[in-house]
Design a protein around this motif. Structure first.
Motif, mmCIF file in Angstrom:
data_model
loop_
_atom_site.group_PDB
_atom_site.id
_atom_site.type_symbol
_atom_site.label_atom_id
_atom_site.label_comp_id
_atom_site.label_asym_id
_atom_site.label_seq_id
_atom_site.Cartn_x
_atom_site.Cartn_y
_atom_site.Cartn_z
ATOM 1 N N THR A 357 0.836 -1.207 0.000
ATOM 2 C CA THR A 357 0.000 0.000 0.000
ATOM 3 C C THR A 357 0.869 1.255 0.000
ATOM 4 N N GLY A 358 1.958 1.243 0.763
ATOM 5 C CA GLY A 358 2.871 2.379 0.789
ATOM 6 C C GLY A 358 3.497 2.625 -0.560
ATOM 7 N N LEU A 359 3.890 1.545 -1.265
ATOM 8 C CA LEU A 359 4.458 1.718 -2.604
ATOM 9 C C LEU A 359 3.436 2.330 -3.563
ATOM 10 N N GLN A 360 2.178 1.891 -3.457
ATOM 11 C CA GLN A 360 1.142 2.455 -4.323
ATOM 12 C C GLN A 360 0.932 3.943 -4.048
ATOM 13 N N LEU A 361 0.959 4.312 -2.757
ATOM 14 C CA LEU A 361 0.797 5.725 -2.410
ATOM 15 C C LEU A 361 1.973 6.556 -2.907
ATOM 16 N N GLN A 362 3.179 6.003 -2.844
ATOM 17 C CA GLN A 362 4.331 6.723 -3.362
ATOM 18 C C GLN A 362 4.238 6.903 -4.869
ATOM 19 N N GLY A 363 3.712 5.894 -5.556
ATOM 20 C CA GLY A 363 3.513 6.027 -7.004
ATOM 21 C C GLY A 363 2.484 7.096 -7.327
ATOM 22 N N ALA A 364 1.383 7.126 -6.528
ATOM 23 C CA ALA A 364 0.345 8.141 -6.777
ATOM 24 C C ALA A 364 0.856 9.538 -6.439
ATOM 25 N N ALA A 368 0.370 13.532 -8.267
ATOM 26 C CA ALA A 368 -0.560 14.421 -7.556
ATOM 27 C C ALA A 368 -0.018 15.843 -7.492
ATOM 28 N N ASP A 369 -0.935 16.779 -7.217
ATOM 29 C CA ASP A 369 -0.525 18.181 -7.044
ATOM 30 C C ASP A 369 0.207 18.306 -5.715
ATOM 31 N N PRO A 370 0.905 19.423 -5.481
ATOM 32 C CA PRO A 370 1.737 19.545 -4.276
ATOM 33 C C PRO A 370 0.967 19.328 -2.974
ATOM 34 N N ASP A 371 -0.222 19.856 -2.864
ATOM 35 C CA ASP A 371 -0.971 19.708 -1.608
ATOM 36 C C ASP A 371 -1.322 18.248 -1.338
ATOM 37 N N LEU A 372 -1.788 17.564 -2.382
ATOM 38 C CA LEU A 372 -2.132 16.141 -2.235
ATOM 39 C C LEU A 372 -0.874 15.303 -2.018
ATOM 40 N N ALA A 373 0.220 15.710 -2.700
ATOM 41 C CA ALA A 373 1.475 14.971 -2.539
ATOM 42 C C ALA A 373 1.952 15.037 -1.095
ATOM 43 N N THR A 374 1.766 16.210 -0.457
ATOM 44 C CA THR A 374 2.173 16.350 0.951
ATOM 45 C C THR A 374 1.349 15.425 1.837
ATOM 46 N N ARG A 375 0.048 15.353 1.563
ATOM 47 C CA ARG A 375 -0.822 14.499 2.351
ATOM 48 C C ARG A 375 -0.475 13.023 2.128
ATOM 49 N N LEU A 376 -0.147 12.675 0.876
ATOM 50 C CA LEU A 376 0.239 11.285 0.608
ATOM 51 C C LEU A 376 1.564 10.946 1.283
ATOM 52 N N ASP A 377 2.477 11.928 1.301
ATOM 53 C CA ASP A 377 3.757 11.692 1.954
ATOM 54 C C ASP A 377 3.569 11.418 3.450
ATOM 55 N N LYS A 378 2.642 12.169 4.084
ATOM 56 C CA LYS A 378 2.351 11.927 5.494
ATOM 57 C C LYS A 378 1.721 10.554 5.709
ATOM 58 N N ALA A 379 0.847 10.153 4.772
ATOM 59 C CA ALA A 379 0.223 8.827 4.881
ATOM 60 C C ALA A 379 1.265 7.720 4.781
ATOM 61 N N ALA A 381 4.422 8.019 5.627
ATOM 62 C CA ALA A 381 5.177 8.056 6.878
ATOM 63 C C ALA A 381 4.417 7.335 7.985
ATOM 64 N N ASP A 382 3.095 7.539 8.018
ATOM 65 C CA ASP A 382 2.282 6.848 9.028
ATOM 66 C C ASP A 382 2.316 5.338 8.823
ATOM 67 N N LEU A 383 2.301 4.903 7.543
ATOM 68 C CA LEU A 383 2.386 3.474 7.259
ATOM 69 C C LEU A 383 3.730 2.914 7.713
ATOM 70 N N ASP A 384 4.800 3.678 7.466
ATOM 71 C CA ASP A 384 6.118 3.223 7.920
ATOM 72 C C ASP A 384 6.146 3.083 9.443
ATOM 73 N N LEU A 385 5.534 4.043 10.142
ATOM 74 C CA LEU A 385 5.483 3.977 11.601
ATOM 75 C C LEU A 385 4.658 2.778 12.069
ATOM 76 N N THR A 386 3.542 2.507 11.365
ATOM 77 C CA THR A 386 2.709 1.346 11.709
ATOM 78 C C THR A 386 3.463 0.047 11.502
ATOM 79 N N ILE A 387 4.217 -0.030 10.385
ATOM 80 C CA ILE A 387 5.014 -1.231 10.121
ATOM 81 C C ILE A 387 6.049 -1.435 11.213
ATOM 82 N N ARG A 388 6.649 -0.316 11.675
ATOM 83 C CA ARG A 388 7.643 -0.404 12.745
ATOM 84 C C ARG A 388 6.997 -0.917 14.037
#
Length: 528
Positions: A357-364, A368-379, A381-388
């Motif tokens: 799912t994280g790879l798919q979000l990074q691809g999207a 995406a536009d900058p605002d959406l890209a920032t939100r996807l980047d945070k998502a 990061a949250d997935l990475d934290l959840t995996i940890r």
């Protein structure tokens, strides 16, 4: 009372002997049989007083059954004889002994105070299968100066019959004791059906053994500890349940027994002070090595049959402990297997899906536009934290120990939840339970307690995170909160101790402001 059958064709003495044999054969209880033998011998010979002394393995008298003395007279005389003087002569030379006056014999030991006068004497040994069981003592022949040859013949015949009766009563008594011990072992096995706490099981064994052995006290002790420590931590059955002055005496005797008697794989018997002690190992194969210690007051060596029954009972108790231990281990193995399965599923399924799912979000994010890209980047990061976090949970599932640093940290954090008003997030990473030295662990827990104490008293936070990570070269404890932050004037008290603990281990301790609000506490020490 058994009705005696008369035989007119028999002479008076023969009829009296027959009546005596019938009388002593009418009971199977050994104490009753011995009393009947003494009474029958008195009636048969016309003796005023009679006694039967049971010979002990050490050559003295272990029991002394009397007839012709009332309870008050027996109490006035004091302790029963132990086999000296004329009584000892008959023990050393088990042959019929007849004399007109006890006091004139060279072996006469005299009488204790308050003893009734006795002159004429007849003593006859009682044998069982060729071995002397005891001796019949008769004194004060009524109506004559001494006992006659006919009296000696009659008492010898009675003693011969008494040997068979006593043997029969002993066999019956042994079979009854065996039944009682087997019943006690069966009841113990039923009572120790899992789940039962080990302490409760040991206490039940001690009380059952104490009651069945007719002991003054019993104790279950660990054989893996020094004698004094084992006695202090023993499970005691008896006076005051091992507490108070009497209980302290029992523990002292148990300690001395363990110090003086061997306690390997076989039972050992001996004397400790005024007590007879039997140490019986509980020969368990799975449970902890323990022993049953039985204390007896004022007795000689235990009978072989009774001792064997105690050993058999101890083996049954050990078997019950082994069964309980095996079932506990099987239940624990089932839990471990289940934890392994959950950890495997988390790793092979959940983490892989989150990673995909994280790879798919990074691809999207690239489209995406900058605002959406920032939100996807945070998502992401949250997935990475959840995996940890999941990886930390997997490690705990696979490496759970009784003394776990992870568990200790989480338990400590839970202690402060009422004071904080919320539950901090706890994250752990690395082999904390195996890679953190004991010297570091001793310092870490007080530091975390101080950090949580400051958080609850000063931060006024609504959220906090506790992060404990063991890397290749350092252990890092980080506590972040969203509270009011550091005051303008920082007064260190407990934090000074945390810094000193870190410096003593070659590390550091830093407290800084977080943006937009809150405080960050970082405690780091090197770990080889």
């Amino acid at each position: 009372m058994t009705q005696q059958r008369r035989h007119p064709e028999l002479a008076g003495s023969a009829q009296a002997l027959l009546d005596a044999v019938v009388a002593i054969s009418s009971d199977l209880d050994l104490p009753s049989v011995l009393s009947r033998i003494v009474e029958s011998a008195r009636e048969l010979t016309g003796a005023r007083f009679g006694a039967l002394g049971v010979v002990s393995p050490d050559g003295g008298l272990s029991e002394f059954i009397t007839s012709g003395l009332d309870p008050h007279e027996r109490e006035q005389i004091g302790a029963p004889p132990r086999g000296r003087g004329i009584l000892g002569l008959l023990i050393e030379h088990p042959e019929p002994l007849r004399m007109p006056d006890l006091g004139e014999h060279p072996s006469s030991y005299g009488f204790p105070p308050n003893h009734p006068p006795m002159r004429s004497f007849l003593g006859v040994p009682v044998r069982i299968r060729g071995t002397v069981f005891g001796n019949l003592y008769l004194t004060e022949k009524e109506g004559a100066a001494q006992f006659s040859d006919a009296d000696t013949v009659l008492v010898e015949a009675l003693a011969s019959a008494a040997g068979f009766v006593i043997d029969n009563a002993r066999a019956y008594g042994l079979s009854e004791r065996r039944r009682q011990w087997l019943q006690a072992a069966a009841e113990l096995s039923d009572a120790l059906q899992p789940p039962v706490p080990r302490e409760d099981a040991l206490e039940r064994i001690a009380w059952s053994a104490c009651a069945m052995a007719r002991a003054d006290a019993a104790a279950i002790v660990s054989l893996s500890r020094p004698p004094r420590e084992a006695a202090q931590n023993a499970v005691v059955a008896g006076p005051d349940r091992g507490h108070g002055s009497a209980g302290g005496e029992v523990r002292e005797l148990v300690a001395r027994a363990l110090e003086t008697l061997a306690h390997g794989s076989e039972a050992e018997e001996g004397d400790v002070g005024s007590r007879r002690v039997l140490v019986v190992p509980l020969r368990a194969h799975l449970a902890e090595r323990t022993a049953l210690v039985l204390l007896f007051e004022g007795v000689g060596p235990l009978e072989v049959e009774e001792r064997e029954l105690m050993i058999s009972f101890a083996d049954q108790a050990a078997l019950a402990l082994d069964r309980a231990q095996a079932l506990d281990e099987r239940a624990e193995l089932a839990v471990i297997s289940d934890r392994e399965r959950i950890a495997r599923d988390l790793h092979d399924v959940v983490i892989q899906r989150l990673f995909a799912t994280g790879l798919q979000l990074q691809g999207a994010q690239m489209l995406a536009d900058p605002d959406l890209a920032t939100r996807l980047d945070k998502a992401v990061a949250d997935l990475d934290l959840t995996i940890r976090d999941i990886r930390g949970s997997i490690f705990e599932l696979q490496h759970r120990e009784r003394s776990s640093l992870r568990s200790e940290v989480r338990t400590l954090v839970r202690e402060y939840v009422p004071a904080l008003g919320f539950s901090p997030v706890v994250r752990t990473a690395g082999p904390l339970d195996t890679g953190v030295p004991g010297s570091v662990r001793e310092q870490l827990v007080p530091v975390l307690r101080e950090a949580l104490s400051n958080l609850s008293r000063h931060a006024l936070a609504d959220h906090a995170e506790v992060d404990l990570t063991l890397g290749e070269s350092a252990l890092v404890l980080r506590v972040d909160d969203d509270g009011v932050g550091l005051p303008a004037q920082v007064v260190e008290s407990g934090m000074r101790n945390a810094r000193r603990r870190a410096e003593a281990l070659g590390g550091s301790c830093e407290i800084s402001r977080r943006e937009p609000t809150g405080t960050s506490f970082v405690w780091s020490v090197p770990v080889g």
